[in-house]
Design an enzyme around this catalytic site. Structure first.
Site, PDB file in Angstrom:
ATOM      1  N   LYS A 149       2.022   2.145  -4.970  1.00 44.81           N
ATOM      2  CA  LYS A 149       2.714   1.616  -6.154  1.00 44.81           C
ATOM      3  C   LYS A 149       1.877   1.802  -7.414  1.00 44.81           C
ATOM      4  O   LYS A 149       2.409   2.100  -8.470  1.00 44.81           O
ATOM      5  CB  LYS A 149       2.998   0.112  -5.977  1.00 44.81           C
ATOM      6  CG  LYS A 149       4.017  -0.186  -4.897  1.00 44.81           C
ATOM      7  CD  LYS A 149       4.317  -1.671  -4.813  1.00 44.81           C
ATOM      8  CE  LYS A 149       3.152  -2.505  -4.342  1.00 44.81           C
ATOM      9  NZ  LYS A 149       2.695  -2.238  -2.978  1.00 44.81           N
ATOM     10  N   GLN A 157       2.442  -6.085  -2.987  1.00 48.66           N
ATOM     11  CA  GLN A 157       2.774  -6.090  -1.557  1.00 48.66           C
ATOM     12  C   GLN A 157       4.069  -5.292  -1.303  1.00 48.66           C
ATOM     13  O   GLN A 157       4.329  -4.366  -2.065  1.00 48.66           O
ATOM     14  CB  GLN A 157       2.891  -7.535  -1.014  1.00 48.66           C
ATOM     15  CG  GLN A 157       1.560  -8.279  -0.945  1.00 48.66           C
ATOM     16  CD  GLN A 157       1.173  -8.965  -2.230  1.00 48.66           C
ATOM     17  OE1 GLN A 157       1.989  -9.604  -2.868  1.00 48.66           O
ATOM     18  NE2 GLN A 157      -0.070  -8.846  -2.632  1.00 48.66           N
ATOM     19  N   GLY A 160      -4.084  -4.787  -4.464  1.00 49.43           N
ATOM     20  CA  GLY A 160      -5.078  -3.845  -4.964  1.00 49.43           C
ATOM     21  C   GLY A 160      -4.352  -2.575  -5.368  1.00 49.43           C
ATOM     22  O   GLY A 160      -3.902  -1.827  -4.514  1.00 49.43           O
ATOM     23  N   HIS A 161      -4.181  -2.392  -6.662  1.00 53.24           N
ATOM     24  CA  HIS A 161      -3.454  -1.212  -7.132  1.00 53.24           C
ATOM     25  C   HIS A 161      -4.446  -0.170  -7.636  1.00 53.24           C
ATOM     26  O   HIS A 161      -5.183  -0.405  -8.585  1.00 53.24           O
ATOM     27  CB  HIS A 161      -2.456  -1.613  -8.221  1.00 53.24           C
ATOM     28  CG  HIS A 161      -1.302  -2.408  -7.671  1.00 53.24           C
ATOM     29  ND1 HIS A 161      -0.423  -3.093  -8.455  1.00 53.24           N
ATOM     30  CD2 HIS A 161      -0.896  -2.604  -6.401  1.00 53.24           C
ATOM     31  CE1 HIS A 161       0.477  -3.682  -7.682  1.00 53.24           C
ATOM     32  NE2 HIS A 161       0.203  -3.406  -6.435  1.00 53.24           N
ATOM     33  N   ASP A 198       0.814  -1.223   0.000  1.00 57.25           N
ATOM     34  CA  ASP A 198       0.000   0.000   0.000  1.00 57.25           C
ATOM     35  C   ASP A 198       0.847   1.273   0.000  1.00 57.25           C
ATOM     36  O   ASP A 198       0.457   2.290   0.571  1.00 57.25           O
ATOM     37  CB  ASP A 198      -0.959   0.033   1.207  1.00 57.25           C
ATOM     38  CG  ASP A 198      -1.785  -1.225   1.300  1.00 57.25           C
ATOM     39  OD1 ASP A 198      -2.279  -1.671   0.253  1.00 57.25           O
ATOM     40  OD2 ASP A 198      -1.933  -1.765   2.410  1.00 57.25           O
TER      41      ASP A 198
END
Ligand code: IMP
Length: 428
Positions: free
Chosen positions: A16, A223, A40-41, A13
């Site tokens: 990225k 991650q 989750g990007h 988080d």
């Protein structure tokens, strides 16, 4: 640079998604090499907000090609849903998205075992997983019991799956959990394969051909280093290698073809799920970081734990990933703070240490040693387009991070939009 590896340098988080999106402008290919839909990007394009879990964010850029590499674990049903969402919003995937035939597959029994595993762990030992079946799928990979995308296309697939379901049902039954219906899993997987099959191929020669053609590749890490199975806060980690080495093992592009490593660091620190976090704040300032930074998980919606910047963690990332430069994100979230704290080392049982201990119980006893730096409460970083436009105190804060980590900050993010990014031409 032909190949850039981008990694998260904290607990995930780090922002990225946005940095990948910005760097994608200059590359031909974007490759995911580890993790699964636990990631989750978040990417903002104009007024639209996208959250991508498995598909590399390069898909939102016309003409870019994307690979989901062999190191990724793929939930086929979730991937099809994600692809449909992307296509509906106007981004075609045919001829642009390729899925490695060596990637392992996440089945419903993996998700159930993930949930069961968490529920059965003793209090204090729960990991707080995303419950996407990631750990059990990588466990099967290591145990040589997994199924890969190549197996799904094989005529033997129904039998291979039935055998696995029978075995996993024995485990689920033993712990009193509902069992899985093999025929239902078969049917849903076959349905998903209608969309996925045309995208599955051997992505290794494809990427090598791209390099031979002089094309450039961005490896999109998921991650972060502190969630890496080897280098993170084990056992409170994910089950893959989020370090830069994971880009090689998860794609088939070897380490000596990697040209540059960009580490993404948030200007403070956050963590979702359980596990030690030395600079965590439990006070109003932590609340303020969560509010200002909108710190809620992109995959699970869980509130993120927030704390000050930790240079011990950043140095750990530099050592284990060979970070060449930082992308420092969410600097704007610090606008308004009177004083900012930087953790420079830890005190462990009365001793000063400047490395991250392996023993998790020792990490829990680490007390951060802080330096206080003046904030820029009357000023703002929003809207700055050049490093020189930033408040002087913000520039000093950044310079101190560079000093503490012996690594330059090359990219700065001062807001969620593509335009709110500063590239430093001559990073010191
Ligand atoms: P898993 O990857 O679902 O097994 O979860 C293991 C740990 O990694 C948990 O603490 C999760 O919250 C964390 N985690 C997994 N993926 C991400 C991510 O993309 N960002 C932040 N934390 C993550």
């Amino acid at each position: 640079m032909a190949t850039t590896v981008l990694i998260g340098a904290q607990w995930g988080d780090e922002g990225k998604g946005k940095i990948i999106d910005v760097l994608t402008e200059g590359v031909d290919w974007v490759v995911r090499a580890q993790g699964g839909n636990n990631a989750g990007h978040t990417v903002e394009v104009g007024e639209e907000r996208f959250v991508l879990h498995l598909v590399p964010s390069g898909i939102l850029h016309e003409g870019k090609r994307c690979v989901i590499g062999n190191g990724v674990v793929i939930d086929p049903v979730a991937l099809v849903e994600e692809i449909q969402g992307i296509v509906e919003r106007g981004f075609p995937v045919r001829g642009r998205l390729f899925i490695s035939d060596r990637a392992h597959v996440v089945f419903p029994y993996h998700r159930m075992l993930d949930a069961q595993g968490e529920a059965r762990r003793a209090k204090g030992e729960q990991i707080g997983t995303t419950q996407r079946g990631i750990g059990p799928t990588y466990s099967d990979k290591a145990a040589r019991f997994g199924l890969r995308m190549a197996d799904l296309r094989d005529p033997a697939f129904p039998e291979l799956l039935r055998a696995r379901v029978a075995e996993k049902n024995r485990v689920l039954e033993a712990v009193g959990a509902p069992v899985v219906d093999a025929e239902e899993v078969l049917a849903s997987t076959k349905k998903a394969l209608e969309t996925l099959c045309p995208l599955v191929c051997d992505t290794i020669p494809m990427l090598h051909q791209a390099l031979a053609n002089g094309e450039s590749i961005l490896f999109e890490g998921a991650q972060g280093i502190m969630l890496d199975i080897d280098f993170g806060t084990y056992p409170f980690v994910t089950s893959s290698n989020a370090c830069s080495g994971g880009a090689a093992t998860g794609s088939g592009v070897p380490p000596n073809r990697m040209d540059r490593v960009v580490g993404v660091l948030k200007a403070y620190t956050t963590r979702v799920g359980e596990g030690p976090f030395p600079t965590e704040l439990f006070d109003a300032q932590g609340e303020e970081l969560r509010r200002a930074g909108r710190e809620f998980g992109a995959t699970t919606g869980r509130p993120r734990r927030c704390g000050w910047f930790d240079a011990v963690v950043a140095r750990h990332a530099v050592m284990t990933c060979g970070v060449d430069e930082w992308a420092l994100t969410k600097l704007d979230v610090l606008d308004g703070f009177d004083t900012l704290r930087l953790c420079v080392a830890y005190e462990l049982d009365g001793r000063r240490i400047d490395y991250f201990p392996a023993n998790i119980r020792e990490v829990e006893r680490c007390v951060p040693i802080y330096e206080d730096w003046p904030g820029w409460p009357a000023d703002s970083t929003r809207g700055a387009t050049r490093f020189e436009d930033l408040p002087a105190a913000a520039r000093r804060y950044i310079a101190r991070i560079e000093e503490l980590t012996a690594t330059p900050v090359g990219i700065l993010s001062v807001g969620p939009r593509r335009s709110e990014t500063i590239f430093r031409e001559a990073a010191p």
